[in-house]
Design a protein around this motif. Structure first.
Motif, PDB file in Angstrom:
ATOM      1  N   ALA A 173       4.669   4.236   2.435  1.00 33.70           N
ATOM      2  CA  ALA A 173       4.398   2.908   1.883  1.00 33.70           C
ATOM      3  C   ALA A 173       4.448   1.862   2.985  1.00 33.70           C
ATOM      4  CB  ALA A 173       5.400   2.558   0.785  1.00 33.70           C
ATOM      5  N   LEU A 174       3.701   0.790   2.774  1.00 28.30           N
ATOM      6  CA  LEU A 174       3.653  -0.332   3.701  1.00 28.30           C
ATOM      7  C   LEU A 174       3.717  -1.631   2.903  1.00 28.30           C
ATOM      8  CD1 LEU A 174       3.062  -1.736   6.454  1.00 28.30           C
ATOM      9  CD2 LEU A 174       0.624  -1.435   5.951  1.00 28.30           C
ATOM     10  N   HIS A 175       4.632  -2.528   3.301  1.00 28.68           N
ATOM     11  CA  HIS A 175       4.743  -3.857   2.712  1.00 28.68           C
ATOM     12  C   HIS A 175       4.394  -4.888   3.788  1.00 28.68           C
ATOM     13  CE1 HIS A 175       7.126  -2.381  -0.808  1.00 28.68           C
ATOM     14  NE2 HIS A 175       7.513  -1.476   0.074  1.00 28.68           N
ATOM     15  N   ARG A 176       3.547  -5.858   3.446  1.00 27.01           N
ATOM     16  CA  ARG A 176       3.238  -6.962   4.355  1.00 27.01           C
ATOM     17  C   ARG A 176       3.367  -8.280   3.596  1.00 27.01           C
ATOM     18  NH1 ARG A 176       1.249  -5.777   9.327  1.00 27.01           N
ATOM     19  NH2 ARG A 176       0.251  -3.750   9.643  1.00 27.01           N
ATOM     20  N   PHE A 177       4.001  -9.256   4.255  1.00 28.81           N
ATOM     21  CA  PHE A 177       4.172 -10.577   3.658  1.00 28.81           C
ATOM     22  C   PHE A 177       3.995 -11.625   4.752  1.00 28.81           C
ATOM     23  CE2 PHE A 177       6.873 -14.257   2.716  1.00 28.81           C
ATOM     24  CZ  PHE A 177       6.286 -14.672   1.523  1.00 28.81           C
ATOM     25  N   GLN A 220       0.853  -1.181   0.000  1.00 26.70           N
ATOM     26  CA  GLN A 220       0.000   0.000   0.000  1.00 26.70           C
ATOM     27  C   GLN A 220       0.891   1.234   0.000  1.00 26.70           C
ATOM     28  OE1 GLN A 220      -2.372  -1.878   3.496  1.00 26.70           O
ATOM     29  NE2 GLN A 220      -3.582  -0.155   2.767  1.00 26.70           N
ATOM     30  N   ALA A 221       0.439   2.276  -0.666  1.00 19.20           N
ATOM     31  CA  ALA A 221       1.269   3.481  -0.764  1.00 19.20           C
ATOM     32  C   ALA A 221       0.391   4.706  -0.949  1.00 19.20           C
ATOM     33  CB  ALA A 221       2.259   3.366  -1.930  1.00 19.20           C
ATOM     34  N   ASP A 222       0.917   5.853  -0.488  1.00 19.33           N
ATOM     35  CA  ASP A 222       0.275   7.163  -0.637  1.00 19.33           C
ATOM     36  C   ASP A 222       1.238   8.117  -1.314  1.00 19.33           C
ATOM     37  OD1 ASP A 222      -2.051   6.400   0.626  1.00 19.33           O
ATOM     38  OD2 ASP A 222      -1.360   7.036   2.605  1.00 19.33           O
ATOM     39  N   ALA A 223       0.708   8.928  -2.216  1.00 13.82           N
ATOM     40  CA  ALA A 223       1.453  10.039  -2.825  1.00 13.82           C
ATOM     41  C   ALA A 223       0.671  11.310  -2.513  1.00 13.82           C
ATOM     42  CB  ALA A 223       1.594   9.846  -4.327  1.00 13.82           C
ATOM     43  N   LEU A 224       1.302  12.252  -1.824  1.00  9.99           N
ATOM     44  CA  LEU A 224       0.585  13.409  -1.298  1.00  9.99           C
ATOM     45  C   LEU A 224       0.660  14.626  -2.207  1.00  9.99           C
ATOM     46  CD1 LEU A 224       1.618  13.164   2.457  1.00  9.99           C
ATOM     47  CD2 LEU A 224      -0.235  12.006   1.244  1.00  9.99           C
ATOM     48  N   GLU A 225       1.701  14.751  -2.997  1.00 13.27           N
ATOM     49  CA  GLU A 225       1.856  15.948  -3.822  1.00 13.27           C
ATOM     50  C   GLU A 225       1.937  15.612  -5.313  1.00 13.27           C
ATOM     51  OE1 GLU A 225       5.125  18.204  -2.412  1.00 13.27           O
ATOM     52  OE2 GLU A 225       4.268  18.559  -0.424  1.00 13.27           O
ATOM     53  N   GLU A 226       2.720  14.622  -5.657  1.00 11.45           N
ATOM     54  CA  GLU A 226       2.851  14.207  -7.050  1.00 11.45           C
ATOM     55  C   GLU A 226       2.326  12.782  -7.200  1.00 11.45           C
ATOM     56  OE1 GLU A 226       3.756  16.107  -9.478  1.00 11.45           O
ATOM     57  OE2 GLU A 226       4.340  17.847  -8.265  1.00 11.45           O
ATOM     58  N   ARG A 227       1.593  12.555  -8.281  1.00 13.71           N
ATOM     59  CA  ARG A 227       0.949  11.258  -8.477  1.00 13.71           C
ATOM     60  C   ARG A 227       1.950  10.109  -8.455  1.00 13.71           C
ATOM     61  NH1 ARG A 227      -1.254  12.292 -13.027  1.00 13.71           N
ATOM     62  NH2 ARG A 227      -3.320  12.888 -12.262  1.00 13.71           N
TER      63      ARG A 227
END
Length: 441
Positions: A388-392, A375-382
């Motif tokens: 970011a979060l990685h889960r395994f 999962q990831a977020d971009a706050l200013e540029e697409r």
């Protein structure tokens, strides 16, 4: 398909550290000739785990043990339908750094009652949800770093039948939310009118108008009006849904109009299921939580940014599940991208999600599952990821008897962005009980 993806990725969470790991023996009573049908579940899981966490400035190793449980029931008789499921977990941890010992506890679940009979004049519904939510920005590797929120809702509708192929429904829905901490309570009310016309044996069109009111302490009241038209069709290989409309939001601080709509196509075969959808909505967090569909147990923070107020959201989702690759395995894939704009401030966030799961039946009554999610977020540029979060996880389960399962798992979680943390957890568990409600969740 949705059932398969919920099992791998429950709403907003991939691998709950203290997930309820259930046996597969089914208990179901279905009577003939329209008599009542019921299913129920009751499980208890004992577990022990060892967790190592690396923070930005130090690290910590914790040993823990705990118990989790899950109870639920589903009952239907004529127009009456009742379903409920609640789970809880308690874990005690000891830190290698001599920090204060932690007793972690969560409770989550939902229940709903519906009265509906095809062709009848009146319908009614009521529900309750208790869930885990995060009000802070940023992803978290600690699954207990959440607040507990309750939501109750109730509604009723009146149906009119001006023709053999036409239905007109007028309905209302009310909801209330309350949360631990200093988050104020919220109340929401909506009124809806829907005209539906069947145009073929498997297709219908509709015209829908809705007005919703939201009220929360120390914030401006919000009114949301929307109107939309749409098409719903069942196809030989799945289904197709399309809608388009206009939404208007109004408050003391702003007014905003937005085009809304949705497009969904589902392909289904005996071995595969694929879904592609696009949704554009204008709503608010409070309305979504209070008046939205009652969710099953699971963490609800699909993304790390949660705006308080009215937002316009564009979201594209692709999901696929297949057992075509081999006789004893299942592959699941999910990908999602969304752009969300807070109307009051014009702040924008781009949010991304991708996941892959593979399940194997390695032997009779023995399974091995591999799950990965990003999962990831971009706050200013697409295209510039800010958080970011990685889960395994790898999970092995061995069903000993009809009512007993043991297993072990190894899980990792890594955040990069607002915080840099890494968590590694090994766990052994034993589950006693039965689950006859898997198809409902």
């Amino acid at each position: 398909m949705e059932r398969a993806f919920r099992k791998l990725w429950p709403e907003g969470h991939v691998v709950a550290t203290l997930a309820l790991l259930m046996g597969q023996a089914s208990v179901s009573y279905a009577a003939e000739d329209g008599l009542p049908e019921s299913r129920y579940t009751a499980t208890t899981t004992l577990f022990s785990d060892l967790t190592h966490t690396r923070y930005e400035n130090d690290s910590d190793t914790r040993a823990g043990a705990g118990i989790s449980g899950d109870v639920g029931a589903e009952f239907s008789s004529g127009p009456h339908s009742l379903i409920g499921r609640y789970g809880a977990s308690l874990e005690t941890e000891r830190s290698s750094l001599g920090r204060s010992d932690d007793d972690n506890f969560w409770l989550r679940g939902s229940s709903s009652y519906n009265y509906f009979e095809p062709g009848s004049r009146f319908d009614f519904n009521a529900g309750h949800t208790i869930r885990s939510v995060r009000n802070d920005t940023g992803f978290a590797v600690d699954n207990f770093d959440y607040d507990t929120q309750n939501a109750v809702s109730a509604g009723a509708g009146v149906n009119f039948y001006p023709g053999d192929l036409t239905t007109f429904r007028v309905s209302g829905q009310g909801g209330k939310t309350w949360e631990e901490g200093d988050v104020p309570d919220g109340e929401s009310v909506s009124a809806n009118a829907t005209l539906t016309r069947q145009v073929s044996e498997l297709s219908s069109v509709f015209l829908m108008a809705t007005r919703a009111w939201e009220e929360q302490e120390d914030t401006n009241d919000i009114t949301l009006d929307s109107v939309s038209v749409g098409l719903q069709s069942l196809l030989e290989d799945g289904s197709f849904n399309l809608s388009v409309g206009l939404s208007r939001a109004e408050s003391n601080g702003f007014e905003n109009e937005a085009i809304i709509g949705s497009l969904a196509r589902v392909w289904s075969t005996d071995l595969t299921s694929t879904r592609f959808s696009y949704d554009r909505t204008q709503s608010s967090t409070l309305l979504d939580l209070a008046l939205g569909p009652i969710a099953g147990p699971g963490f609800e923070d699909e993304f790390s940014i949660r705006y308080q107020g009215v937002t316009v959201r564009d979201q594209v989702t692709f999901a696929h599940s297949s057992s075509r690759f081999c006789d004893l395995c299942t592959v699941r894939v999910i990908a999602q991208a969304a752009q969300e704009e807070e109307v009051a401030t014009s702040d924008e966030t781009w949010q991304y999600l991708a996941g892959l799961g593979v399940g194997f039946e390695v032997a009779e009554l023995k399974t091995l599952d591999f799950d990965y999610r990003w999962q990831a977020d971009a706050l200013e540029e697409r295209g510039e990821i800010d958080d970011a979060l990685h889960r395994f996880s790898v999970t092995y389960r061995h069903q000993l008897t009809e009512l007993a399962t043991w297993g072990t798992s190894f899980e990792t979680a890594v955040t990069r962005g607002f915080t840099d943390e890494e968590e590694y957890r090994a766990k052994v568990f034993v589950t006693l009980g039965w689950d006859g409600m898997e198809s409902a969740w």
